[in-house]
Design a protein around this motif. Sequence first.
Motif, PDB file in Angstrom:
ATOM      1  N   ALA A  15       2.152  15.098  24.486  1.00  0.00           N
ATOM      2  CA  ALA A  15       1.155  16.364  23.817  1.00  0.00           C
ATOM      3  C   ALA A  15       1.811  16.542  22.227  1.00  0.00           C
ATOM      4  O   ALA A  15       1.078  16.589  21.681  1.00  0.00           O
ATOM      5  N   GLN A  16       3.122  16.832  22.427  1.00  0.00           N
ATOM      6  CA  GLN A  16       3.705  17.074  21.106  1.00  0.00           C
ATOM      7  C   GLN A  16       3.497  15.643  20.155  1.00  0.00           C
ATOM      8  O   GLN A  16       3.055  16.059  18.746  1.00  0.00           O
ATOM      9  N   GLY A  17       3.735  14.614  20.615  1.00  0.00           N
ATOM     10  CA  GLY A  17       3.608  13.389  19.792  1.00  0.00           C
ATOM     11  C   GLY A  17       2.087  13.232  19.338  1.00  0.00           C
ATOM     12  O   GLY A  17       2.020  13.204  17.908  1.00  0.00           O
ATOM     13  N   TRP A  18       1.071  13.303  20.064  1.00  0.00           N
ATOM     14  CA  TRP A  18      -0.327  13.574  19.442  1.00  0.00           C
ATOM     15  C   TRP A  18      -0.460  14.515  18.428  1.00  0.00           C
ATOM     16  O   TRP A  18      -1.087  14.164  17.429  1.00  0.00           O
ATOM     17  N   LYS A  19       0.053  15.549  18.744  1.00  0.00           N
ATOM     18  CA  LYS A  19      -0.233  16.983  17.636  1.00  0.00           C
ATOM     19  C   LYS A  19       0.307  16.657  16.464  1.00  0.00           C
ATOM     20  O   LYS A  19      -0.264  16.728  15.434  1.00  0.00           O
ATOM     21  N   MET A  20       1.585  15.938  16.500  1.00  0.00           N
ATOM     22  CA  MET A  20       2.341  15.592  15.377  1.00  0.00           C
ATOM     23  C   MET A  20       1.716  14.809  14.358  1.00  0.00           C
ATOM     24  O   MET A  20       1.470  14.851  13.258  1.00  0.00           O
ATOM     25  N   CYS A  21       1.333  13.479  15.270  1.00  0.00           N
ATOM     26  CA  CYS A  21       0.682  12.394  14.452  1.00  0.00           C
ATOM     27  C   CYS A  21      -0.705  12.737  13.961  1.00  0.00           C
ATOM     28  O   CYS A  21      -1.010  12.496  12.929  1.00  0.00           O
ATOM     29  N   LEU A  22      -1.495  13.758  14.691  1.00  0.00           N
ATOM     30  CA  LEU A  22      -2.837  13.940  14.333  1.00  0.00           C
ATOM     31  C   LEU A  22      -2.829  14.939  13.035  1.00  0.00           C
ATOM     32  O   LEU A  22      -3.714  14.872  12.268  1.00  0.00           O
ATOM     33  N   GLU A  23      -1.779  15.824  13.189  1.00  0.00           N
ATOM     34  CA  GLU A  23      -1.857  16.645  12.030  1.00  0.00           C
ATOM     35  C   GLU A  23      -1.305  16.231  10.793  1.00  0.00           C
ATOM     36  O   GLU A  23      -1.779  16.501   9.727  1.00  0.00           O
ATOM     37  N   LEU A  24      -0.676  15.059  10.994  1.00  0.00           N
ATOM     38  CA  LEU A  24      -0.246  14.220   9.833  1.00  0.00           C
ATOM     39  C   LEU A  24      -1.563  13.664   9.130  1.00  0.00           C
ATOM     40  O   LEU A  24      -1.523  13.295   7.748  1.00  0.00           O
ATOM     41  N   GLU A  96     -15.768   8.779  25.282  1.00  0.00           N
ATOM     42  CA  GLU A  96     -16.033   7.956  24.173  1.00  0.00           C
ATOM     43  C   GLU A  96     -14.810   6.660  24.401  1.00  0.00           C
ATOM     44  O   GLU A  96     -15.303   5.436  24.252  1.00  0.00           O
ATOM     45  N   LYS A  97     -13.829   6.915  25.073  1.00  0.00           N
ATOM     46  CA  LYS A  97     -13.024   5.836  25.205  1.00  0.00           C
ATOM     47  C   LYS A  97     -11.861   6.237  26.088  1.00  0.00           C
ATOM     48  O   LYS A  97     -11.564   7.474  26.501  1.00  0.00           O
ATOM     49  N   ILE A  98     -11.221   5.034  26.941  1.00  0.00           N
ATOM     50  CA  ILE A  98      -9.908   5.234  27.733  1.00  0.00           C
ATOM     51  C   ILE A  98      -8.793   4.411  26.963  1.00  0.00           C
ATOM     52  O   ILE A  98      -8.895   3.567  26.497  1.00  0.00           O
ATOM     53  N   VAL A  99      -8.021   5.422  26.994  1.00  0.00           N
ATOM     54  CA  VAL A  99      -6.656   4.997  26.216  1.00  0.00           C
ATOM     55  C   VAL A  99      -5.575   4.689  27.449  1.00  0.00           C
ATOM     56  O   VAL A  99      -5.222   5.847  27.907  1.00  0.00           O
ATOM     57  N   GLU A 100      -4.989   3.503  27.486  1.00  0.00           N
ATOM     58  CA  GLU A 100      -3.885   3.380  28.822  1.00  0.00           C
ATOM     59  C   GLU A 100      -2.730   3.734  28.105  1.00  0.00           C
ATOM     60  O   GLU A 100      -2.418   3.178  27.145  1.00  0.00           O
ATOM     61  N   LYS A 101      -2.023   4.259  28.736  1.00  0.00           N
ATOM     62  CA  LYS A 101      -0.346   4.682  28.370  1.00  0.00           C
ATOM     63  C   LYS A 101       0.388   3.620  28.888  1.00  0.00           C
ATOM     64  O   LYS A 101       0.073   2.935  30.051  1.00  0.00           O
ATOM     65  N   PRO A 102       1.435   2.907  28.043  1.00  0.00           N
ATOM     66  CA  PRO A 102       1.677   3.509  26.720  1.00  0.00           C
ATOM     67  C   PRO A 102       0.563   2.589  25.967  1.00  0.00           C
ATOM     68  O   PRO A 102       0.030   1.746  26.040  1.00  0.00           O
ATOM     69  N   PHE A 103       0.521   3.290  24.602  1.00  0.00           N
ATOM     70  CA  PHE A 103      -0.341   2.972  23.546  1.00  0.00           C
ATOM     71  C   PHE A 103      -0.135   2.836  22.259  1.00  0.00           C
ATOM     72  O   PHE A 103       1.149   3.534  22.142  1.00  0.00           O
ATOM     73  N   ASN A 104      -0.628   2.349  21.375  1.00  0.00           N
ATOM     74  CA  ASN A 104      -0.081   2.259  19.912  1.00  0.00           C
ATOM     75  C   ASN A 104      -0.943   3.481  19.409  1.00  0.00           C
ATOM     76  O   ASN A 104      -2.031   3.479  19.033  1.00  0.00           O
ATOM     77  N   ILE A 105      -0.004   4.349  19.043  1.00  0.00           N
ATOM     78  CA  ILE A 105      -0.391   5.535  18.278  1.00  0.00           C
ATOM     79  C   ILE A 105      -1.242   5.366  17.058  1.00  0.00           C
ATOM     80  O   ILE A 105      -2.334   5.930  16.661  1.00  0.00           O
ATOM     81  N   HIS A 107      -2.847   2.561  16.101  1.00  0.00           N
ATOM     82  CA  HIS A 107      -4.024   2.274  16.508  1.00  0.00           C
ATOM     83  C   HIS A 107      -5.269   3.271  16.916  1.00  0.00           C
ATOM     84  O   HIS A 107      -6.247   3.245  16.504  1.00  0.00           O
ATOM     85  N   GLU A 108      -4.500   4.223  17.850  1.00  0.00           N
ATOM     86  CA  GLU A 108      -5.279   5.188  18.409  1.00  0.00           C
ATOM     87  C   GLU A 108      -5.984   6.168  17.092  1.00  0.00           C
ATOM     88  O   GLU A 108      -6.986   6.785  17.352  1.00  0.00           O
ATOM     89  N   ILE A 109      -4.968   6.541  16.318  1.00  0.00           N
ATOM     90  CA  ILE A 109      -5.213   7.276  15.320  1.00  0.00           C
ATOM     91  C   ILE A 109      -6.476   6.744  14.466  1.00  0.00           C
ATOM     92  O   ILE A 109      -7.398   7.540  13.962  1.00  0.00           O
ATOM     93  N   GLU A 110      -6.360   5.662  13.913  1.00  0.00           N
ATOM     94  CA  GLU A 110      -7.382   4.865  13.375  1.00  0.00           C
ATOM     95  C   GLU A 110      -8.842   5.149  14.066  1.00  0.00           C
ATOM     96  O   GLU A 110      -9.783   5.178  13.537  1.00  0.00           O
ATOM     97  N   ALA A 111      -8.884   4.821  15.475  1.00  0.00           N
ATOM     98  CA  ALA A 111     -10.006   4.810  15.993  1.00  0.00           C
ATOM     99  C   ALA A 111     -10.610   6.161  16.252  1.00  0.00           C
ATOM    100  O   ALA A 111     -11.639   6.468  16.101  1.00  0.00           O
ATOM    101  N   ILE A 112      -9.771   7.192  16.127  1.00  0.00           N
ATOM    102  CA  ILE A 112     -10.238   8.644  16.331  1.00  0.00           C
ATOM    103  C   ILE A 112     -10.689   8.936  15.032  1.00  0.00           C
ATOM    104  O   ILE A 112     -11.655   9.775  14.863  1.00  0.00           O
ATOM    105  N   LYS A 113      -9.949   8.425  13.891  1.00  0.00           N
ATOM    106  CA  LYS A 113     -10.600   8.816  12.460  1.00  0.00           C
ATOM    107  C   LYS A 113     -11.945   8.205  12.422  1.00  0.00           C
ATOM    108  O   LYS A 113     -12.962   8.985  11.943  1.00  0.00           O
ATOM    109  N   GLU A 114     -12.148   6.928  12.796  1.00  0.00           N
ATOM    110  CA  GLU A 114     -13.418   6.416  12.952  1.00  0.00           C
ATOM    111  C   GLU A 114     -14.532   7.259  13.688  1.00  0.00           C
ATOM    112  O   GLU A 114     -15.721   7.417  13.353  1.00  0.00           O
ATOM    113  N   LEU A 115     -13.941   7.687  14.803  1.00  0.00           N
ATOM    114  CA  LEU A 115     -14.983   8.592  15.851  1.00  0.00           C
ATOM    115  C   LEU A 115     -15.401   9.881  15.469  1.00  0.00           C
ATOM    116  O   LEU A 115     -16.490  10.208  15.550  1.00  0.00           O
ATOM    117  N   LEU A 116     -14.592  10.520  14.526  1.00  0.00           N
ATOM    118  CA  LEU A 116     -14.735  11.891  14.008  1.00  0.00           C
ATOM    119  C   LEU A 116     -15.238  11.680  12.712  1.00  0.00           C
ATOM    120  O   LEU A 116     -15.444  12.881  12.104  1.00  0.00           O
TER     121      LEU A 116
END
Length: 118
Positions: A15-24, A96-105, A107-116
């Motif tokens: 959860a903290q990893g997602w938060k830190m990367c997405l806030e950046l 919108e999507k299923i992301v299976e752990k472990p994942f490439n953060i 890659h997922e950030i780029e997908a989220i940016k595109e989605l939003l």
Amino acid sequence: MQKKILVVDDELLIAQGWKMCLELEGFVVDFVLGVKEAIKKIEEREYDLIITDLKMPELDGEVLLQYLQESKLPSKVIISSGHIGNDDHLEKYEFEKIVEKPFNIEHEIEAIKELLKD
């Protein structure tokens, strides 16, 4: 306007990893460690995206998916889980999507940016 994201995962480091990367990347990010807390947050604030784990000890992520579908909130949903297995039972939910752990953060950030993007 900054997009708001809620991360729901029972693993603090994830959860903290997602938060830190997405806030950046300029997103406003809240995280909670369970479904009950997620529902409280969702009732307090509108989110553009909810990233949720499926397997959590207290309440399963499917409870959150059902809540989101029944409440007809405008949030987009990404399922992030290490326990996807046979996901046929998830077809009844909107996401919108299923992301299976472990994942490439990255890659997922780029997908989220595109989605939003507007």
